[in-house]
Scaffold this motif. Sequence first.
Motif, PDB file in Angstrom:
ATOM      1  N   GLN A   1      14.572 -17.724  17.537  1.00  0.00           N
ATOM      2  CA  GLN A   1      14.455 -16.730  18.611  1.00  0.00           C
ATOM      3  C   GLN A   1      13.598 -17.198  19.788  1.00  0.00           C
ATOM      4  OE1 GLN A   1      13.136 -13.046  16.941  1.00  0.00           O
ATOM      5  NE2 GLN A   1      15.084 -12.645  15.948  1.00  0.00           N
ATOM      6  N   GLN A   2      12.777 -18.217  19.583  1.00  0.00           N
ATOM      7  CA  GLN A   2      11.882 -18.658  20.648  1.00  0.00           C
ATOM      8  C   GLN A   2      12.200 -20.046  21.174  1.00  0.00           C
ATOM      9  OE1 GLN A   2       7.768 -18.171  19.681  1.00  0.00           O
ATOM     10  NE2 GLN A   2       8.098 -16.161  18.797  1.00  0.00           N
TER      11      GLN A   2
ATOM     12  N   THR B   1      11.661 -20.720  25.199  1.00  0.00           N
ATOM     13  CA  THR B   1      12.150 -19.738  26.164  1.00  0.00           C
ATOM     14  C   THR B   1      11.304 -18.481  26.235  1.00  0.00           C
ATOM     15  OG1 THR B   1      13.591 -18.771  24.494  1.00  0.00           O
ATOM     16  CG2 THR B   1      14.521 -20.524  25.857  1.00  0.00           C
ATOM     17  N   LYS B   2      10.364 -18.298  25.336  1.00  0.00           N
ATOM     18  CA  LYS B   2       9.608 -17.043  25.280  1.00  0.00           C
ATOM     19  C   LYS B   2       8.153 -17.191  25.718  1.00  0.00           C
ATOM     20  CE  LYS B   2      12.955 -14.719  23.277  1.00  0.00           C
ATOM     21  NZ  LYS B   2      13.927 -14.084  24.019  1.00  0.00           N
TER      22      LYS B   2
END
Length: 104
Positions: free
Chosen positions: A15-16, A34-35
């Motif tokens: 997710q990151q 991306t986070k």
Amino acid sequence: LDELAPDGQYQWGNQQRVHFLPAGRQQPWATLHTKKPAALELILTGPKNLVGFGRVTGLAWDRELNGNHPDRDLIKLRFRSEDDLNKGDLRVFLGEHLAGTLQQ
């Protein structure tokens, strides 16, 4: 990344982070965080001593060379804006780094 390794593959399972593997490789060459709110972070994994820190000082908004691993170096490039992508010769550097990594 797509232009340098058009047959490469993105792994979207985290997710990151998004990992990018050039064709035929089992380990990521590039990872995008991306986070991170401060900046988009690109981490390049390459063979030990492939490039010196002086080679990346003109790239991105911020940069870091991590040589703590015995068999590889990590180069972190951080981008806060599109202008940061145009600092230095990023495209040339990425091509050189990928070529050196694939030779190993």
